[in-house]
Design an enzyme around this catalytic site. Structure first.
Site: not given
Length: 510
Positions: A51, A78-79, A165, A167, A221-223, A366
């Protein structure tokens, strides 16, 4: 279920996404979530995100301390790493040497969390605060040149912290660390499968909407395509798809979108031409946020007007949106601590809109949306399309929007995409487009002096749009694109290629 407590990091949902990739269900909760909620959700592990705050700040986000006594394994990142040490009696202070970017991690004691890692590993940092003294009975697992406690654990209480991190893709063994936490520490089960997600989403939409009517704005679009197909399979012709031609789409796109939906069996498809309305209200506006807000207002105004016209035949109770999670992250909508990067038109719902909002894709990235689309049977050509923002070319034309500038950019962008396909690079990049800069430069054509616009080409590689790198396109490809644009598009005499990363830049320009 793994609970990710959100302390406002732009990478919070990447944690959730990585966990899902490993086959485990994960959801994001507020940082101060009550312990009863975690019990109710049968949480097997808790991860505290990073954060932007410092544990020293007044009103800094903190943990509900009762969670520490639940006996559920906890990993702070991290935080979260700093906060756990701070709350449990350790010493945390500002670093003399801050670390941002790649660093070498020296593994002193692998334990369970770091098992499978070498003695030296590359990791990614972003911090200016460091844990200098551990709480009682904690052990140091790893350090860096400037961070004496880069990872720690309390074996008996199953509490862990990492300053880096795991991730992000810039930490190559980050996924291994998360695997260790999930399966060796939390003993989680692999129950998250995208096929099951599809069935559950359709079932959920059926239950929520029933036989009521719903509108969905589609852009091609895809979404929005995936959101439309989910709703179509769930409620059939109770769905009305409204396509608003804003005049800010790519070359020939309005016709292609209309053809696709009509051929795909959408009985209630409405195309609304609103180019003149958008251009008139955007005249003279140059501020990016103001342009977005105006776009949002007009977009929903057109929706309301359309709904009113259809009211005699259809009574809508819901409005669906193709919002995905990165939209919400960048709009600061994911937690109390998230920061606004830019507003998104489909997240700025007017208070006067008397429709219940449905966002079937709000928790997906996505790539997950694309996989859903494939499972729903949407053609590959539609699923593999590059992301295209809701406001369209509005945010790719820096400065004032005019009909002339739109036409110029449409032509330049079409050439760029055409050559990407010709060279076989369209499917190798995450997103590619042209943008028009609000300045002109001197040039020479046919022995005559010209004064034309500068167009910038942007192509990036990414896995999730949260971070992105510029694509190293072949010089021959760029040369061909530049030559075609300058020779074919009247008004442009200079082409440049954007080599900015995200962060610090964003993928789009406004």
């Amino acid at each position: 279920m793994i609970a990710v407590l959100d302390f406002g990091s732009q990478y919070t949902h990447l944690i959730t996404r990585r966990i899902r990739e490993l086959g485990v269900k994960a959801e994001i909760f507020e940082f101060d979530t009550d312990e009863a909620i975690l019990k109710e959700n049968k949480v097997e592990g808790i991860i505290l995100s990073g954060g932007p705050a410092s544990v020293f700040e007044k009103n800094a986000p903190s943990l509900n301390k009762k969670i520490l006594n639940l006996g559920i394994p906890i990993l702070g990142i991290c935080y979260g790493h700093q906060l756990l040490a701070h709350l449990l009696g350790g010493e945390v202070k500002s670093s003399k040497k801050k670390e941002y970017g790649q660093e070498i991690l020296f593994v002193k004691k692998s334990g369970v969390l770091l098992s499978g890692l070498a003695k030296e590993e590359q990791v990614w940092f972003s911090h200016g605060v460091t844990v200098y003294k551990l709480p009682k009975d904690f052990e140091i697992l790893a350090a860096t040149k400037n961070t004496p406690i880069a990872a720690y654990c309390h074996p008996g209480k199953n509490i862990f912290g990492v300053q880096f991190h795991p991730e992000v893709t810039h930490t190559p063994k980050g996924k291994k660390i998360l695997q260790n936490f999930l399966f060796k520490i939390c003993h989680a089960k692999r129950t998250w499968k995208i096929n099951e997600v599809k069935e559950n989403l359709i079932k959920s939409l059926k239950n929520e909407i029933g036989d009521k009517k719903i509108m969905l704005g589609v852009s091609g679009g895809v979404d929005s395509n995936v959101a439309a197909e989910l709703l179509h399979q769930a409620i059939g012709d109770n769905l009305t798809c409204v396509f608003i031609d804003t005049g800010l789409l790519r070359k020939n796109e309005a016709g292609e979108i209309t053809t696709y939906f009509k051929k795909s069996g959408y009985k209630n498809f409405r195309k609304i031409s609103a180019e003149d309305k958008f251009l008139s209200v955007l005249k003279g506006i140059t501020d990016p946020e103001e342009k977005r807000k105006i776009f949002s207002q007009v977009y929903f105004q057109v929706f309301i007007e359309t709904a009113n016209r259809l009211e005699k035949k259809i009574k809508f109770e819901f409005l669906a949106q193709g919002t995905i999670y990165p939209d919400r992250v960048e709009s600061g909508k994911t937690s109390k601590t998230s920061s606004l990067i830019k507003s998104h038109h489909n997240l700025s719902v007017p208070q006067t809109l008397n429709l219940k909002i449905v966002e079937p894709l709000r928790d997906f990235y996505k790539d997950e949306v694309r996989q859903l689309g494939k499972n729903l049977g949407i053609p590959e050509k539609q699923i593999s399309r590059h992301p295209f923002p809701g406001p369209g070319l509005l945010i790719r034309i820096l400065g004032e929007i005019t009909k002339d500038r739109i036409k110029i950019l449409q032509e330049a962008d079409a050439i760029f995409i055409d050559e990407l396909r010709n060279f076989g690079y369209y499917d190798k990049v995450w997103q590619a487009f042209a943008a028009l800069l609000p300045v002109k430069s001197v040039g020479v054509m046919g022995d005559e002096r010209t004064y034309g616009y500068i167009v910038t080409l942007r192509a990036v590689t990414s896995n999730d749009a949260m971070t992105a790198d510029w694509a190293n396109l072949p010089s021959e490809l760029l040369k061909k694109v530049s030559s075609r644009i300058i020779n074919k598009v009247k008004g442009i005499n200079r082409v440049v290629y954007d080599i900015s990363q995200k962060p610090p830049a964003t993928i789009e320009y406004e």
